[in-house]
Design a protein around this motif. Structure first.
Motif, PDB file in Angstrom:
ATOM      1  N   TRP A 119       0.820  -1.212   0.000  1.00 33.42           N
ATOM      2  CA  TRP A 119       0.000   0.000   0.000  1.00 33.42           C
ATOM      3  C   TRP A 119       0.856   1.264   0.000  1.00 33.42           C
ATOM      4  CZ3 TRP A 119      -3.845  -1.627   4.393  1.00 33.42           C
ATOM      5  CH2 TRP A 119      -4.791  -2.516   3.869  1.00 33.42           C
ATOM      6  N   ARG A 120       2.023   1.196   0.617  1.00 27.44           N
ATOM      7  CA  ARG A 120       2.904   2.372   0.636  1.00 27.44           C
ATOM      8  C   ARG A 120       3.517   2.618  -0.742  1.00 27.44           C
ATOM      9  NH1 ARG A 120       3.301   3.912   5.898  1.00 27.44           N
ATOM     10  NH2 ARG A 120       3.184   2.293   7.481  1.00 27.44           N
ATOM     11  N   VAL A 121       3.754   1.542  -1.471  1.00 27.96           N
ATOM     12  CA  VAL A 121       4.340   1.653  -2.808  1.00 27.96           C
ATOM     13  C   VAL A 121       3.276   2.028  -3.840  1.00 27.96           C
ATOM     14  CG1 VAL A 121       5.489   0.362  -4.659  1.00 27.96           C
ATOM     15  CG2 VAL A 121       6.210   0.048  -2.285  1.00 27.96           C
ATOM     16  N   ALA A 122       2.140   1.375  -3.767  1.00 27.89           N
ATOM     17  CA  ALA A 122       1.050   1.611  -4.719  1.00 27.89           C
ATOM     18  C   ALA A 122      -0.267   1.640  -3.954  1.00 27.89           C
ATOM     19  CB  ALA A 122       1.018   0.525  -5.779  1.00 27.89           C
ATOM     20  N   THR A 123      -0.864   2.798  -3.890  1.00 26.05           N
ATOM     21  CA  THR A 123      -2.123   2.964  -3.169  1.00 26.05           C
ATOM     22  C   THR A 123      -3.186   2.061  -3.787  1.00 26.05           C
ATOM     23  OG1 THR A 123      -1.520   5.255  -2.748  1.00 26.05           O
ATOM     24  CG2 THR A 123      -3.824   4.667  -2.432  1.00 26.05           C
ATOM     25  N   PRO A 124      -4.004   1.411  -2.951  1.00 26.40           N
ATOM     26  CA  PRO A 124      -5.063   0.552  -3.498  1.00 26.40           C
ATOM     27  C   PRO A 124      -5.977   1.320  -4.445  1.00 26.40           C
ATOM     28  CG  PRO A 124      -4.885   0.262  -1.120  1.00 26.40           C
ATOM     29  CD  PRO A 124      -4.005   1.414  -1.488  1.00 26.40           C
ATOM     30  N   LEU A 125      -6.397   0.652  -5.494  1.00 26.50           N
ATOM     31  CA  LEU A 125      -7.240   1.276  -6.506  1.00 26.50           C
ATOM     32  C   LEU A 125      -8.502   1.870  -5.896  1.00 26.50           C
ATOM     33  CD1 LEU A 125      -7.844   1.926  -9.445  1.00 26.50           C
ATOM     34  CD2 LEU A 125      -8.855  -0.363  -9.654  1.00 26.50           C
ATOM     35  N   SER A 126      -9.100   1.185  -4.950  1.00 27.33           N
ATOM     36  CA  SER A 126     -10.343   1.693  -4.356  1.00 27.33           C
ATOM     37  C   SER A 126     -10.131   3.056  -3.702  1.00 27.33           C
ATOM     38  CB  SER A 126     -10.915   0.700  -3.344  1.00 27.33           C
ATOM     39  OG  SER A 126      -9.962   0.400  -2.353  1.00 27.33           O
ATOM     40  N   VAL A 127      -8.966   3.282  -3.127  1.00 29.29           N
ATOM     41  CA  VAL A 127      -8.669   4.569  -2.494  1.00 29.29           C
ATOM     42  C   VAL A 127      -8.551   5.652  -3.552  1.00 29.29           C
ATOM     43  CG1 VAL A 127      -6.960   5.846  -1.140  1.00 29.29           C
ATOM     44  CG2 VAL A 127      -7.596   3.520  -0.465  1.00 29.29           C
ATOM     45  N   THR A 128      -7.856   5.369  -4.628  1.00 26.19           N
ATOM     46  CA  THR A 128      -7.698   6.378  -5.674  1.00 26.19           C
ATOM     47  C   THR A 128      -9.024   6.647  -6.384  1.00 26.19           C
ATOM     48  OG1 THR A 128      -6.951   4.724  -7.276  1.00 26.19           O
ATOM     49  CG2 THR A 128      -5.250   5.880  -6.042  1.00 26.19           C
ATOM     50  N   LEU A 129      -9.881   5.632  -6.472  1.00 24.77           N
ATOM     51  CA  LEU A 129     -11.192   5.838  -7.097  1.00 24.77           C
ATOM     52  C   LEU A 129     -12.067   6.759  -6.259  1.00 24.77           C
ATOM     53  CD1 LEU A 129     -11.978   2.286  -8.500  1.00 24.77           C
ATOM     54  CD2 LEU A 129     -11.288   4.337  -9.774  1.00 24.77           C
ATOM     55  N   ILE A 130     -11.949   6.692  -4.947  1.00 25.66           N
ATOM     56  CA  ILE A 130     -12.702   7.610  -4.078  1.00 25.66           C
ATOM     57  C   ILE A 130     -12.301   9.052  -4.405  1.00 25.66           C
ATOM     58  CG2 ILE A 130     -12.992   8.414  -1.689  1.00 25.66           C
ATOM     59  CD1 ILE A 130     -14.561   5.898  -2.194  1.00 25.66           C
ATOM     60  N   ASP A 131     -10.997   9.293  -4.572  1.00 26.40           N
ATOM     61  CA  ASP A 131     -10.534  10.641  -4.929  1.00 26.40           C
ATOM     62  C   ASP A 131     -11.134  11.093  -6.262  1.00 26.40           C
ATOM     63  OD1 ASP A 131      -9.048  11.253  -2.668  1.00 26.40           O
ATOM     64  OD2 ASP A 131      -7.215  10.360  -3.472  1.00 26.40           O
ATOM     65  N   LYS A 132     -11.188  10.194  -7.231  1.00 24.44           N
ATOM     66  CA  LYS A 132     -11.764  10.553  -8.530  1.00 24.44           C
ATOM     67  C   LYS A 132     -13.250  10.875  -8.388  1.00 24.44           C
ATOM     68  CE  LYS A 132      -8.481   8.098 -11.409  1.00 24.44           C
ATOM     69  NZ  LYS A 132      -8.270   7.062 -12.415  1.00 24.44           N
ATOM     70  N   MET A 133     -13.952  10.100  -7.573  1.00 25.87           N
ATOM     71  CA  MET A 133     -15.380  10.361  -7.348  1.00 25.87           C
ATOM     72  C   MET A 133     -15.577  11.730  -6.691  1.00 25.87           C
ATOM     73  SD  MET A 133     -16.474   6.539  -6.105  1.00 25.87           S
ATOM     74  CE  MET A 133     -18.187   6.926  -5.754  1.00 25.87           C
ATOM     75  N   GLN A 134     -14.697  12.058  -5.732  1.00 24.14           N
ATOM     76  CA  GLN A 134     -14.757  13.365  -5.075  1.00 24.14           C
ATOM     77  C   GLN A 134     -14.578  14.489  -6.101  1.00 24.14           C
ATOM     78  OE1 GLN A 134     -15.557  14.327  -2.116  1.00 24.14           O
ATOM     79  NE2 GLN A 134     -14.736  13.014  -0.532  1.00 24.14           N
ATOM     80  N   GLU A 135     -13.637  14.297  -7.023  1.00 24.01           N
ATOM     81  CA  GLU A 135     -13.380  15.310  -8.042  1.00 24.01           C
ATOM     82  C   GLU A 135     -14.605  15.539  -8.928  1.00 24.01           C
ATOM     83  OE1 GLU A 135      -9.880  14.159 -10.217  1.00 24.01           O
ATOM     84  OE2 GLU A 135      -8.646  14.161  -8.405  1.00 24.01           O
ATOM     85  N   VAL A 136     -15.287  14.458  -9.312  1.00 24.52           N
ATOM     86  CA  VAL A 136     -16.478  14.584 -10.154  1.00 24.52           C
ATOM     87  C   VAL A 136     -17.547  15.394  -9.443  1.00 24.52           C
ATOM     88  CG1 VAL A 136     -18.385  13.261 -11.174  1.00 24.52           C
ATOM     89  CG2 VAL A 136     -16.037  12.478 -11.477  1.00 24.52           C
ATOM     90  N   VAL A 137     -17.778  15.083  -8.176  1.00 30.89           N
ATOM     91  CA  VAL A 137     -18.809  15.809  -7.410  1.00 30.89           C
ATOM     92  C   VAL A 137     -18.400  17.270  -7.229  1.00 30.89           C
ATOM     93  CG1 VAL A 137     -19.975  15.954  -5.184  1.00 30.89           C
ATOM     94  CG2 VAL A 137     -19.657  13.734  -6.268  1.00 30.89           C
ATOM     95  N   ALA A 138     -17.131  17.515  -6.881  1.00 28.70           N
ATOM     96  CA  ALA A 138     -16.662  18.889  -6.669  1.00 28.70           C
ATOM     97  C   ALA A 138     -16.799  19.710  -7.955  1.00 28.70           C
ATOM     98  CB  ALA A 138     -15.219  18.880  -6.191  1.00 28.70           C
ATOM     99  N   LYS A 139     -16.494  19.100  -9.098  1.00 28.90           N
ATOM    100  CA  LYS A 139     -16.619  19.801 -10.378  1.00 28.90           C
ATOM    101  C   LYS A 139     -18.072  20.182 -10.631  1.00 28.90           C
ATOM    102  CE  LYS A 139     -15.429  19.308 -15.247  1.00 28.90           C
ATOM    103  NZ  LYS A 139     -14.811  18.423 -16.263  1.00 28.90           N
ATOM    104  N   ALA A 140     -18.978  19.251 -10.371  1.00 33.80           N
ATOM    105  CA  ALA A 140     -20.406  19.520 -10.564  1.00 33.80           C
ATOM    106  C   ALA A 140     -20.896  20.599  -9.609  1.00 33.80           C
ATOM    107  CB  ALA A 140     -21.201  18.243 -10.384  1.00 33.80           C
ATOM    108  N   GLU A 141     -20.389  20.584  -8.409  1.00 30.53           N
ATOM    109  CA  GLU A 141     -20.792  21.587  -7.413  1.00 30.53           C
ATOM    110  C   GLU A 141     -20.311  22.993  -7.792  1.00 30.53           C
ATOM    111  OE1 GLU A 141     -20.937  18.922  -3.322  1.00 30.53           O
ATOM    112  OE2 GLU A 141     -19.013  19.775  -3.966  1.00 30.53           O
ATOM    113  N   SER A 142     -19.184  23.076  -8.484  1.00 36.05           N
ATOM    114  CA  SER A 142     -18.624  24.380  -8.814  1.00 36.05           C
ATOM    115  C   SER A 142     -19.319  25.032 -10.009  1.00 36.05           C
ATOM    116  CB  SER A 142     -17.129  24.259  -9.099  1.00 36.05           C
ATOM    117  OG  SER A 142     -16.908  23.535 -10.299  1.00 36.05           O
TER     118      SER A 142
END
Length: 73
Positions: free
Chosen positions: A49-72
């Motif tokens: 996990w320190r070398v390569a963050t789990p995909l599910s964690v990075t997908l949460i960040d992408k989901m956050q970005e989509v919502v934040a973009k829509a909110e703006s």
């Protein structure tokens, strides 16, 4: 982009949690091996996990970005 963690991404918070678990364990005499064994996690998993963050964690960040973009809009 996290609502509860200011400008930190979930990935950053995830890595902080890993560090915190290890540091807190050390303070009470636990090695990362002991923590992993008692929690049912393979000893190699936190290292991976320190070398390569789990995909599910990075997908949460992408989901956050989509919502934040829509909110703006």
């Amino acid at each position: 982009m996290s609502v509860s963690n200011g400008d930190k991404t979930f990935e950053q918070v995830f890595h902080e949690w890993l560090d915190d678990i290890e540091k807190r364990g050390q303070k009470v005499g636990l090695t990362i091996t002991h923590i992993c064994r008692d929690s049912g996690v393979s000893r190699a998993t936190p290292d991976r996990w320190r070398v390569a963050t789990p995909l599910s964690v990075t997908l949460i960040d992408k989901m956050q970005e989509v919502v934040a973009k829509a909110e703006s809009k």
